[in-house]
Scaffold this active site. Structure first.
Site, PDB file in Angstrom:
ATOM      1  N   PRO A  49       0.778  -1.246   0.000  1.00 50.01           N
ATOM      2  CG  PRO A  49       0.001  -0.956   2.179  1.00 50.01           C
ATOM      3  CD  PRO A  49       0.712  -1.937   1.289  1.00 50.01           C
ATOM      4  CB  CYS A  50       2.902   2.900  -2.587  1.00 48.57           C
ATOM      5  SG  CYS A  50       1.910   2.553  -4.047  1.00 48.57           S
TER       6      CYS A  50
END
Length: 184
Positions: free
Chosen positions: A141-142
């Site tokens: 989850p950037c």
């Protein structure tokens, strides 16, 4: 040596996403603002001469299609190592990407937090670059990584998409920002 690259397209949130996998596992999630053609240079770099094959069944078997559908349906989905990955990047990038997978659903971190977590507190800019090169957005989850000032920063999928992903997770208190090139 990667001999085959399989892909499929799926609709998420009313937009087309492309998933790519090698025989080892999922290697790329292509967001709606991108096309498979956009990734041709990357494909030729990481697997020159590879055979490109449309294969929805192979991508379904990774579990990523179901995971993404559940995520976009609003289910709190955490990173899982049950989805086989073939992360193609430098050792440093892979270290950052693994740390992204540790950021819990519904929480945010700064680039500095990630740098500190991997034991390189002065590598904030390098962490930012690795974050931007993340091949498996959403699962790694950037989008949960923000600036130290609690503002949105860059996002390959565009800041509109980053805001949408934060909204799905009901993450509040992050203000708009980011470079103009990501305002789409």
């Amino acid at each position: 040596m990667r001999k085959k690259l399989m892909y499929t397209t799926m609709q998420l949130d009313g937009r087309p996403w492309v998933l790519l996998a090698t025989e080892q596992g999922l290697c790329r999630v292509v967001m709606p603002n991108e096309t498979l053609e956009d990734w041709n240079g990357w494909i030729q770099k990481v697997a020159p001469g590879v055979e490109l094959e449309e294969n929805e069944d192979a991508l379904k078997q990774t579990g990523m299609m179901d995971w993404l559908q559940s995520y976009f349906a609003g289910e709190p989905m955490a990173y899982t190592d049950a989805i086989p990955l073939d992360l193609i990047g430098t050792n440093f990038q892979q270290e950052v990407w693994r740390e992204l997978g540790r950021v819990p659903y519904g929480e945010i971190r700064t680039y500095g937090d990630i740098a500190a977590a991997i034991g390189r507190p002065s590598a904030v800019r390098a962490v930012g670059a690795a974050n931007g090169a993340n091949p498996i957005p959403v699962l790694l989850p950037c989008h949960r990584i923000i600036g130290a000032n609690r503002k949105l920063t860059g996002f390959r999928g565009g800041l509109e998409m980053k805001r949408r992903l934060l909204d799905i997770e009901q993450i509040e208190g992050v203000t708009d920002g980011g470079h103009a090139r990501f305002h789409f």
